[in-house]
Design a protein around this motif. Structure first.
Motif, PDB file in Angstrom:
ATOM      1  N   HIS A  19       0.820  -1.198   0.000  1.00  0.00           N
ATOM      2  CA  HIS A  19       0.000   0.000   0.000  1.00  0.00           C
ATOM      3  C   HIS A  19       0.859   1.254   0.000  1.00  0.00           C
ATOM      4  O   HIS A  19       0.371   2.338   0.243  1.00  0.00           O
ATOM      5  CB  HIS A  19      -0.922  -0.016   1.221  1.00  0.00           C
ATOM      6  N   ARG A  34      -8.220  -2.682   0.423  1.00  0.00           N
ATOM      7  CA  ARG A  34      -7.460  -1.865  -0.518  1.00  0.00           C
ATOM      8  C   ARG A  34      -8.353  -1.282  -1.606  1.00  0.00           C
ATOM      9  O   ARG A  34      -8.229  -0.110  -1.977  1.00  0.00           O
ATOM     10  CB  ARG A  34      -6.341  -2.702  -1.155  1.00  0.00           C
ATOM     11  N   ASP A  37     -10.238   1.562  -0.212  1.00  0.00           N
ATOM     12  CA  ASP A  37      -9.332   2.677   0.026  1.00  0.00           C
ATOM     13  C   ASP A  37      -9.078   3.439  -1.264  1.00  0.00           C
ATOM     14  O   ASP A  37      -9.155   4.680  -1.306  1.00  0.00           O
ATOM     15  CB  ASP A  37      -8.024   2.147   0.605  1.00  0.00           C
ATOM     16  N   TYR A  38      -8.785   2.736  -2.338  1.00  0.00           N
ATOM     17  CA  TYR A  38      -8.508   3.397  -3.602  1.00  0.00           C
ATOM     18  C   TYR A  38      -9.744   4.119  -4.135  1.00  0.00           C
ATOM     19  O   TYR A  38      -9.649   5.226  -4.664  1.00  0.00           O
ATOM     20  CB  TYR A  38      -8.018   2.375  -4.633  1.00  0.00           C
ATOM     21  N   SER A  40     -12.023   5.506  -2.437  1.00  0.00           N
ATOM     22  CA  SER A  40     -12.322   6.700  -1.637  1.00  0.00           C
ATOM     23  C   SER A  40     -11.203   7.737  -1.671  1.00  0.00           C
ATOM     24  O   SER A  40     -11.230   8.693  -0.906  1.00  0.00           O
ATOM     25  CB  SER A  40     -12.637   6.305  -0.195  1.00  0.00           C
ATOM     26  N   GLY A  42      -7.589   6.901  -1.972  1.00  0.00           N
ATOM     27  CA  GLY A  42      -6.236   6.418  -1.719  1.00  0.00           C
ATOM     28  C   GLY A  42      -5.481   6.228  -3.031  1.00  0.00           C
ATOM     29  O   GLY A  42      -6.047   6.313  -4.125  1.00  0.00           O
ATOM     30  N   HIS A  71     -16.912   5.922   4.624  1.00  0.00           N
ATOM     31  CA  HIS A  71     -15.994   6.507   5.605  1.00  0.00           C
ATOM     32  C   HIS A  71     -16.692   7.588   6.428  1.00  0.00           C
ATOM     33  O   HIS A  71     -16.561   7.652   7.651  1.00  0.00           O
ATOM     34  CB  HIS A  71     -14.780   7.117   4.898  1.00  0.00           C
ATOM     35  N   LEU A  96      -9.064  -0.023   5.946  1.00  0.00           N
ATOM     36  CA  LEU A  96      -7.986   0.955   6.048  1.00  0.00           C
ATOM     37  C   LEU A  96      -8.549   2.305   6.454  1.00  0.00           C
ATOM     38  O   LEU A  96      -9.700   2.622   6.184  1.00  0.00           O
ATOM     39  CB  LEU A  96      -7.260   1.075   4.707  1.00  0.00           C
ATOM     40  N   SER A  97      -7.712   3.104   7.100  1.00  0.00           N
ATOM     41  CA  SER A  97      -8.138   4.435   7.503  1.00  0.00           C
ATOM     42  C   SER A  97      -8.579   5.252   6.296  1.00  0.00           C
ATOM     43  O   SER A  97      -8.101   5.045   5.170  1.00  0.00           O
ATOM     44  CB  SER A  97      -6.986   5.169   8.201  1.00  0.00           C
ATOM     45  N   ASP A  98      -9.471   6.203   6.531  1.00  0.00           N
ATOM     46  CA  ASP A  98      -9.853   7.157   5.503  1.00  0.00           C
ATOM     47  C   ASP A  98      -8.577   7.765   4.916  1.00  0.00           C
ATOM     48  O   ASP A  98      -7.685   8.171   5.656  1.00  0.00           O
ATOM     49  CB  ASP A  98     -10.710   8.255   6.154  1.00  0.00           C
ATOM     50  N   PRO A  99      -8.451   7.827   3.579  1.00  0.00           N
ATOM     51  CA  PRO A  99      -7.248   8.419   2.989  1.00  0.00           C
ATOM     52  C   PRO A  99      -6.970   9.839   3.470  1.00  0.00           C
ATOM     53  O   PRO A  99      -5.833  10.314   3.398  1.00  0.00           O
ATOM     54  CB  PRO A  99      -7.548   8.390   1.481  1.00  0.00           C
ATOM     55  N   ALA A 130      -5.275  -4.577   6.394  1.00  0.00           N
ATOM     56  CA  ALA A 130      -5.883  -3.621   7.314  1.00  0.00           C
ATOM     57  C   ALA A 130      -5.202  -3.515   8.671  1.00  0.00           C
ATOM     58  O   ALA A 130      -4.868  -2.408   9.107  1.00  0.00           O
ATOM     59  CB  ALA A 130      -7.366  -3.935   7.484  1.00  0.00           C
TER      60      ALA A 130
END
Length: 301
Positions: A19, A34, A37-38, A40, A42, A71, A96-99, A130
């Protein structure tokens, strides 16, 4: 604000990165965390991820909006409940955390502890990316070790990151969850995006009912997942994510998601697109985006 360092808890898995914050070596296969994440915002750092994202956004133009709304919904639920006296939170399938975390936007446990510093938070996921990234971004200074953890005495409530199956009906009784959360007091269970990972409707409904039954009086359960009213979109997106990750993943029709909280006391603003919570602010949307959304609700158990 400096919050407590997450406890480094584990279940014996090894975690790679893939990541961009990483540990070197080839990227692992794509995971749901992942992909979300992408979508949103990332950074997609591998050609395979970029191809999957292109397929997803072609099949469901609203996918990126739904990921951002997910998120936002998680943060807004935590803020509302913390402001109403809930001091314990269990985030199942935390991903994963918010970007935007680290760029001025607080992480989920920081939202709770910003209301009351005694709030306690447990993040749980078995997605291979994660827990590792959660510990990296959420400030854990210790190395990952099986069966051991680290904790800090910063004056804030405990924050834990646990590598375990978030879809286990016994997760509330997991000894490492119990070491952080006191089940004699109300707890908010966050199932944000989780039920998409449970393809069978009865299994998803049983998990929700089991978790709700185990929570003490005054507890809450927040649930959301991607939906579409278009059967073709549901089939295409489910197939893309399932094939990419090697794990079953299901987009549901809105009525099937609403049925998962049958018997629970759904709170205002009720069922619907979680963007209605103010999770994102996009007043105008192309018509195609309305065919795919993040749908959910908050309920009292």
């Amino acid at each position: 604000m400096t919050s407590s360092q997450p406890t480094g808890l584990g279940s014996g898995h090894g975690f790679g990165s893939g990541h961009g914050f990483g540990f070197g070596g080839p990227a692992p296969a794509p995971t749901a965390a992942r992909i979300m994440d992408y979508l949103s915002g990332g950074r997609a750092t591998h050609p395979l991820d970029e191809r999957i994202l292109a397929e997803l956004t072609a099949a469901a133009p609203g996918a990126a909006r739904a990921a951002r709304a997910q998120h936002g919904f998680r943060r807004l639920v935590v803020a509302r409940l913390a402001s109403r006296g809930v001091r314990q939170f269990l985030d199942l399938g935390c991903g994963l955390s918010d970007p935007e975390t680290g760029r001025g936007r607080p992480d989920v446990h920081e939202v709770a502890q910003g209301v009351d510093r005694s709030c306690r938070f447990a993040y749980v996921d078995d997605d291979v990316t994660a827990p590792a990234r959660a510990r990296a971004l959420r400030g854990c200074a210790c190395a990952y070790k099986h069966g051991s953890g680290c904790d800090s005495d910063s004056g804030y409530g405990s924050v834990a990151v646990l590598a375990a199956d978030p879809m286990s009906s016994g997760i509330l009784l997991h000894p490492q969850v119990a070491s952080v959360l006191d089940l004699r007091r109300p707890v908010a269970v966050l199932m944000v995006g989780l039920t998409a990972r449970i393809p069978h409707q009865r299994s998803a409904a049983n998990l929700v009912a089991d978790l709700a039954a185990q929570t003490p009086p005054g507890s809450y359960l927040a649930l959301s997942q991607p939906v579409s009213t278009d059967a073709g979109v549901r089939e295409d997106v489910s197939a893309i994510v399932s094939a990419a990750t090697g794990r079953a993943w299901r987009v549901r029709p809105p009525a099937a998601v609403e049925a998962l909280l049958t018997g629970l006391d759904v709170r205002s603003p009720g069922w619907g697109d979680v963007a209605a919570w103010g999770a994102i602010r996009e007043p105008w949307l192309p018509r195609a985006e309305t065919a795919y959304a993040e749908y959910g609700a908050l309920a009292r158990t």
